[in-house]
Design a protein around this motif. Structure first.
Motif, mmCIF file in Angstrom:
data_model
loop_
_atom_site.group_PDB
_atom_site.id
_atom_site.type_symbol
_atom_site.label_atom_id
_atom_site.label_comp_id
_atom_site.label_asym_id
_atom_site.label_seq_id
_atom_site.Cartn_x
_atom_site.Cartn_y
_atom_site.Cartn_z
ATOM 1 N N ARG A 96 0.814 -1.216 0.000
ATOM 2 C CA ARG A 96 0.000 0.000 0.000
ATOM 3 C C ARG A 96 0.845 1.261 0.000
ATOM 4 N N ARG A 97 2.102 1.150 0.349
ATOM 5 C CA ARG A 97 2.982 2.324 0.353
ATOM 6 C C ARG A 97 3.720 2.477 -0.970
ATOM 7 N N ALA A 98 3.401 1.627 -1.948
ATOM 8 C CA ALA A 98 4.076 1.674 -3.252
ATOM 9 C C ALA A 98 3.340 2.646 -4.171
ATOM 10 N N PHE A 99 3.497 3.911 -3.901
ATOM 11 C CA PHE A 99 2.889 4.923 -4.760
ATOM 12 C C PHE A 99 3.913 6.015 -5.032
ATOM 13 N N MET A 100 3.655 6.770 -6.082
ATOM 14 C CA MET A 100 4.565 7.850 -6.460
ATOM 15 C C MET A 100 3.822 8.860 -7.312
ATOM 16 N N THR A 101 4.350 10.064 -7.345
ATOM 17 C CA THR A 101 3.802 11.079 -8.235
ATOM 18 C C THR A 101 4.569 11.025 -9.549
ATOM 19 N N LEU A 102 3.958 11.591 -10.575
ATOM 20 C CA LEU A 102 4.590 11.557 -11.898
ATOM 21 C C LEU A 102 4.181 12.778 -12.704
ATOM 22 N N PHE A 103 5.153 13.391 -13.329
ATOM 23 C CA PHE A 103 4.914 14.302 -14.448
ATOM 24 C C PHE A 103 5.711 13.709 -15.587
ATOM 25 N N PHE A 104 5.017 13.316 -16.640
ATOM 26 C CA PHE A 104 5.677 12.719 -17.796
ATOM 27 C C PHE A 104 5.237 13.483 -19.027
ATOM 28 N N GLY A 105 6.202 13.958 -19.798
ATOM 29 C CA GLY A 105 5.879 14.709 -20.993
ATOM 30 C C GLY A 105 6.729 14.299 -22.173
ATOM 31 N N LEU A 106 6.140 14.460 -23.344
ATOM 32 C CA LEU A 106 6.840 14.262 -24.606
ATOM 33 C C LEU A 106 6.892 15.607 -25.314
ATOM 34 N N LEU A 107 8.092 16.058 -25.594
ATOM 35 C CA LEU A 107 8.289 17.358 -26.219
ATOM 36 C C LEU A 107 8.740 17.175 -27.651
ATOM 37 N N ASP A 108 8.076 17.856 -28.563
ATOM 38 C CA ASP A 108 8.516 17.905 -29.957
ATOM 39 C C ASP A 108 9.339 19.184 -30.094
ATOM 40 N N PRO A 109 10.672 19.064 -30.154
ATOM 41 C CA PRO A 109 11.517 20.265 -30.194
ATOM 42 C C PRO A 109 11.270 21.152 -31.410
ATOM 43 N N ALA A 110 10.844 20.569 -32.509
ATOM 44 C CA ALA A 110 10.630 21.357 -33.725
ATOM 45 C C ALA A 110 9.435 22.297 -33.603
ATOM 46 N N THR A 111 8.373 21.846 -32.942
ATOM 47 C CA THR A 111 7.153 22.656 -32.846
ATOM 48 C C THR A 111 6.938 23.258 -31.466
ATOM 49 N N GLY A 112 7.606 22.721 -30.452
ATOM 50 C CA GLY A 112 7.399 23.175 -29.089
ATOM 51 C C GLY A 112 6.185 22.549 -28.421
ATOM 52 N N ARG A 113 5.554 21.604 -29.089
ATOM 53 C CA ARG A 113 4.373 20.944 -28.503
ATOM 54 C C ARG A 113 4.823 19.974 -27.399
ATOM 55 N N LEU A 114 4.208 20.134 -26.230
ATOM 56 C CA LEU A 114 4.474 19.255 -25.103
ATOM 57 C C LEU A 114 3.178 18.534 -24.762
ATOM 58 N N ASP A 115 3.177 17.211 -24.924
ATOM 59 C CA ASP A 115 2.061 16.371 -24.497
ATOM 60 C C ASP A 115 2.460 15.794 -23.145
ATOM 61 N N TYR A 116 1.580 15.881 -22.162
ATOM 62 C CA TYR A 116 1.982 15.480 -20.818
ATOM 63 C C TYR A 116 0.815 14.921 -20.015
ATOM 64 N N VAL A 117 1.176 14.229 -18.943
ATOM 65 C CA VAL A 117 0.224 13.767 -17.949
ATOM 66 C C VAL A 117 0.832 14.075 -16.581
ATOM 67 N N CYS A 118 -0.031 14.458 -15.649
ATOM 68 C CA CYS A 118 0.421 14.790 -14.308
ATOM 69 C C CYS A 118 -0.411 13.977 -13.327
ATOM 70 N N ALA A 119 0.270 13.135 -12.548
ATOM 71 C CA ALA A 119 -0.417 12.257 -11.600
ATOM 72 C C ALA A 119 0.079 12.557 -10.183
ATOM 73 N N GLY A 120 -0.612 13.460 -9.517
ATOM 74 C CA GLY A 120 -0.280 13.775 -8.133
ATOM 75 C C GLY A 120 0.992 14.566 -7.936
ATOM 76 N N HIS A 121 1.627 14.967 -9.013
ATOM 77 C CA HIS A 121 2.907 15.678 -8.943
ATOM 78 C C HIS A 121 2.650 17.185 -8.919
ATOM 79 N N PRO A 122 3.526 17.948 -8.275
ATOM 80 C CA PRO A 122 3.360 19.410 -8.355
ATOM 81 C C PRO A 122 3.359 19.863 -9.815
ATOM 82 N N PHE A 123 2.435 20.743 -10.121
ATOM 83 C CA PHE A 123 2.306 21.207 -11.502
ATOM 84 C C PHE A 123 3.536 22.008 -11.930
ATOM 85 N N PRO A 124 4.150 21.630 -13.042
ATOM 86 C CA PRO A 124 5.239 22.454 -13.582
ATOM 87 C C PRO A 124 4.724 23.851 -13.920
#
Length: 175
Positions: A39-67
């Protein structure tokens, strides 16, 4: 904690290889953490995929402080809309959000050890999210912003020992 991070790291690499869509990475990582049986096996996550050419960042945030995203006009936006940390329960659904990072804009990601750090003064206040956002109001290249944040952080905590980890990444899209 070390074993949890090893499991999470291996799962993250596998998830990215299978399908790097942020919601799918988060879902696979969540399933793996839930199946550890702890039950203690939990974590927060911010995971993003950045397209350097366009600047588009697709991301998901799960309990993590918002960037924080500092726009060219000085406005500071939080990236995220909430969500539970990974590993708390099976069946969590995640949705990918997207943002365009324009040339001259800066993204700041951090762990909760930064805004939650308690100062050495008698009031024992936390560094705070508002203070962090305020430090981004003035422009500057990533190195300058990083140093500004760390200097303010050091002034805030004084000689108090850190109670949590501290990770801070500042990056900008060049024009």
């Amino acid at each position: 904690a070390g074993l949890l991070m090893a499991i999470a790291n291996a799962t993250l690499h596998t998830a990215v290889d299978l399908d790097p869509a942020p919601e799918r990475v988060a879902a696979l990582l969540n399933r793996t953490l839930c199946r550890t049986g702890d039950r203690r096996a939990f974590m927060t996550l911010f995971f993003g995929l950045l397209d350097p050419a366009t600047g588009r960042l697709d991301y998901v945030c799960a309990g993590h402080p918002f960037p924080l995203l500092r726009r060219r006009d000085g406005q500071v936006e939080e990236l995220g809309n909430g969500g539970l940390p990974l590993g708390l329960r099976e069946g969590l659904t995640f949705s990918t959000e997207s943002v365009a990072i324009a040339p001259g804009e800066t993204l700041v990601t951090f762990t909760d050890g930064l805004p939650e750090a308690v100062g050495g003064g008698p009031d024992g206040r936390a560094f705070g999210f508002g203070r962090l956002a305020g430090l981004l109001e003035r422009p500057g290249p990533p190195r300058v912003l990083l140093e500004r944040i760390l200097m303010a952080f050091d002034d805030h905590v004084g000689s108090e020992p850190l109670q949590d980890d501290l990770t801070l990444v500042v990056m900008a899209r060049e024009g």
